[in-house]
Motif scaffolding. Structure first.
Motif, PDB file in Angstrom:
ATOM      1  N   ASN A 186      27.400 -30.184  51.610  1.00  0.00           N
ATOM      2  CA  ASN A 186      27.031 -30.013  53.009  1.00  0.00           C
ATOM      3  C   ASN A 186      27.552 -31.143  53.881  1.00  0.00           C
ATOM      4  OD1 ASN A 186      25.521 -27.805  54.315  1.00  0.00           O
ATOM      5  ND2 ASN A 186      24.369 -29.474  55.248  1.00  0.00           N
ATOM      6  N   LEU A 187      27.743 -32.317  53.289  1.00  0.00           N
ATOM      7  CA  LEU A 187      28.336 -33.422  54.047  1.00  0.00           C
ATOM      8  C   LEU A 187      29.746 -33.067  54.503  1.00  0.00           C
ATOM      9  CD1 LEU A 187      27.252 -36.546  51.944  1.00  0.00           C
ATOM     10  CD2 LEU A 187      26.613 -36.081  54.315  1.00  0.00           C
ATOM     11  N   TYR A 188      30.478 -32.397  53.629  1.00  0.00           N
ATOM     12  CA  TYR A 188      31.860 -32.031  53.953  1.00  0.00           C
ATOM     13  C   TYR A 188      31.914 -30.833  54.891  1.00  0.00           C
ATOM     14  CZ  TYR A 188      33.275 -35.341  50.381  1.00  0.00           C
ATOM     15  OH  TYR A 188      33.478 -36.495  49.670  1.00  0.00           O
ATOM     16  N   LYS A 189      31.009 -29.881  54.699  1.00  0.00           N
ATOM     17  CA  LYS A 189      30.988 -28.698  55.567  1.00  0.00           C
ATOM     18  C   LYS A 189      30.714 -29.063  57.021  1.00  0.00           C
ATOM     19  CE  LYS A 189      29.216 -25.517  52.024  1.00  0.00           C
ATOM     20  NZ  LYS A 189      28.017 -24.753  51.584  1.00  0.00           N
ATOM     21  N   THR A 190      29.905 -30.096  57.230  1.00  0.00           N
ATOM     22  CA  THR A 190      29.480 -30.443  58.588  1.00  0.00           C
ATOM     23  C   THR A 190      30.191 -31.679  59.134  1.00  0.00           C
ATOM     24  OG1 THR A 190      27.641 -31.770  57.713  1.00  0.00           O
ATOM     25  CG2 THR A 190      27.205 -29.449  58.200  1.00  0.00           C
ATOM     26  N   ARG A 191      31.185 -32.145  58.425  1.00  0.00           N
ATOM     27  CA  ARG A 191      31.888 -33.367  58.837  1.00  0.00           C
ATOM     28  C   ARG A 191      32.488 -33.220  60.232  1.00  0.00           C
ATOM     29  NH1 ARG A 191      35.720 -36.757  54.789  1.00  0.00           N
ATOM     30  NH2 ARG A 191      35.265 -38.785  55.711  1.00  0.00           N
ATOM     31  N   GLY A 192      32.247 -34.210  61.062  1.00  0.00           N
ATOM     32  CA  GLY A 192      32.818 -34.223  62.409  1.00  0.00           C
ATOM     33  C   GLY A 192      32.011 -33.478  63.447  1.00  0.00           C
ATOM     34  N   ILE A 193      30.948 -32.791  63.024  1.00  0.00           N
ATOM     35  CA  ILE A 193      30.099 -32.070  63.976  1.00  0.00           C
ATOM     36  C   ILE A 193      28.965 -32.995  64.407  1.00  0.00           C
ATOM     37  CG2 ILE A 193      28.656 -30.047  64.384  1.00  0.00           C
ATOM     38  CD1 ILE A 193      30.142 -28.650  62.110  1.00  0.00           C
ATOM     39  N   ARG A 194      28.911 -33.340  65.682  1.00  0.00           N
ATOM     40  CA  ARG A 194      27.889 -34.261  66.175  1.00  0.00           C
ATOM     41  C   ARG A 194      26.663 -33.474  66.617  1.00  0.00           C
ATOM     42  NH1 ARG A 194      29.632 -39.532  67.073  1.00  0.00           N
ATOM     43  NH2 ARG A 194      27.392 -39.906  67.265  1.00  0.00           N
ATOM     44  N   ARG A 195      25.714 -33.399  65.723  1.00  0.00           N
ATOM     45  CA  ARG A 195      24.446 -32.727  66.018  1.00  0.00           C
ATOM     46  C   ARG A 195      23.387 -33.349  65.127  1.00  0.00           C
ATOM     47  NH1 ARG A 195      24.746 -26.677  64.853  1.00  0.00           N
ATOM     48  NH2 ARG A 195      26.642 -26.945  66.111  1.00  0.00           N
ATOM     49  N   ALA A 196      22.224 -33.589  65.667  1.00  0.00           N
ATOM     50  CA  ALA A 196      21.179 -34.295  64.922  1.00  0.00           C
ATOM     51  C   ALA A 196      20.853 -33.606  63.603  1.00  0.00           C
ATOM     52  CB  ALA A 196      19.909 -34.407  65.770  1.00  0.00           C
ATOM     53  N   HIS A 197      20.985 -34.374  62.524  1.00  0.00           N
ATOM     54  CA  HIS A 197      20.577 -33.936  61.179  1.00  0.00           C
ATOM     55  C   HIS A 197      21.290 -32.688  60.671  1.00  0.00           C
ATOM     56  CE1 HIS A 197      16.578 -36.050  62.376  1.00  0.00           C
ATOM     57  NE2 HIS A 197      17.457 -36.915  61.893  1.00  0.00           N
ATOM     58  N   ILE A 198      22.452 -32.381  61.215  1.00  0.00           N
ATOM     59  CA  ILE A 198      23.160 -31.174  60.782  1.00  0.00           C
ATOM     60  C   ILE A 198      23.563 -31.266  59.313  1.00  0.00           C
ATOM     61  CG2 ILE A 198      25.428 -32.023  61.513  1.00  0.00           C
ATOM     62  CD1 ILE A 198      26.052 -29.089  62.324  1.00  0.00           C
ATOM     63  N   TYR A 199      23.779 -32.490  58.831  1.00  0.00           N
ATOM     64  CA  TYR A 199      24.192 -32.685  57.441  1.00  0.00           C
ATOM     65  C   TYR A 199      23.104 -32.300  56.440  1.00  0.00           C
ATOM     66  CZ  TYR A 199      21.616 -36.964  58.477  1.00  0.00           C
ATOM     67  OH  TYR A 199      20.659 -37.847  58.890  1.00  0.00           O
TER      68      TYR A 199
END
Length: 236
Positions: A186-199
């Motif tokens: 999930n760290l890689y799936k959400t990399r670069g997306i700036r949103r609180a706690h998305i990771y």
């Protein structure tokens, strides 16, 4: 399943100078988290990630734990924590240690219930969730909070709130930063997306702390004194 534990410790703390390595009862503040992490039976590898040579030196002098130097671009005031976690994951992946789960433990949340780290890891491991996190009950209903507007006046954060007693509001929970276990994918799936706690992903298992001492975050001189009190009061 491989589990990597990461303790990020950025230098340059502003409110308390050298906070992470400040001596408290004979050990640096970060030492309390390091000792809890090293006592885990489920983490295969534990590392301190820092941008500070000073922090690295203190940790290496006192503890038998690996320290990796984090690039400056991942250690700014506004750098998202997930970049530090990704850097650590990638660092060990290059050494043929590919972690399935990454466990993040804040260095300035120093008091953990014995065995809680492994409980969090187990909860995540035996589920289909994306992450498992420790949290505490928020004592202040957000509906009753105020903001200061452009005219300098105090106004409601939310309008038309009819309830006035905190018991009338649903329980709210805050992530306390003590233990966050998440699936590395999930760290890689959400990399670069700036949103609180998305990771953390969409499925997040809560581990609600039994006592407030386990959610104490040390950021100010007052909180340092409170931590010292807890150490004496609870013989930690």
């Amino acid at each position: 399943m491989k589990v990597l534990g990461v303790i990020p410790a950025r230098g340059g703390s502003k409110r308390v100078k050298d906070k992470n390595i400040l001596p408290i009862k004979g050990k640096p503040l970060i030492g309390y988290t390091i000792e809890d992490a090293l006592s885990s039976k489920l983490m295969d590898k534990v590392v301190v990630s820092t941008d500070s040579d000073k922090i690295a030196g203190v940790v290496k002098e006192v503890y038998d734990i690996e320290v990796i130097m984090r690039p400056a671009e991942y250690a700014k005031d506004d750098s998202p924590i997930e970049e530090a976690l990704l850097h650590a994951h990638e660092y060990f992946a290059k050494q043929d240690f590919l972690a399935d789960i990454v466990v993040w433990m804040q260095a300035n949340v120093p008091i953990r219930k014995e065995g809680m780290i492994d409980q969090v890891i187990e909860k995540l491991s035996y589920s289909d969730a994306d992450s498992c996190v420790t949290c505490c009950v928020s004592q202040e209903p957000v509906e009753l909070m105020k903001v200061i507007n452009d005219q300098g006046m105090l106004v409601p954060l939310q309008n038309n709130v009819k309830s006035i007693r905190w018991q009338e509001f649903p329980k709210r929970y805050l992530l306390d930063g003590s233990i966050v276990a998440l699936r590395a994918d999930n760290l890689y799936k959400t990399r670069g997306i700036r949103r609180a706690h998305i990771y953390l992903g969409e499925k997040v298992i809560p581990m609600v702390q039994e006592e407030s001492i386990y959610s104490l975050e040390v950021d100010t001189p007052h909180e340092l004194k409170l931590f010292d009190y807890y150490l004496e009061r609870y013989k930690l």
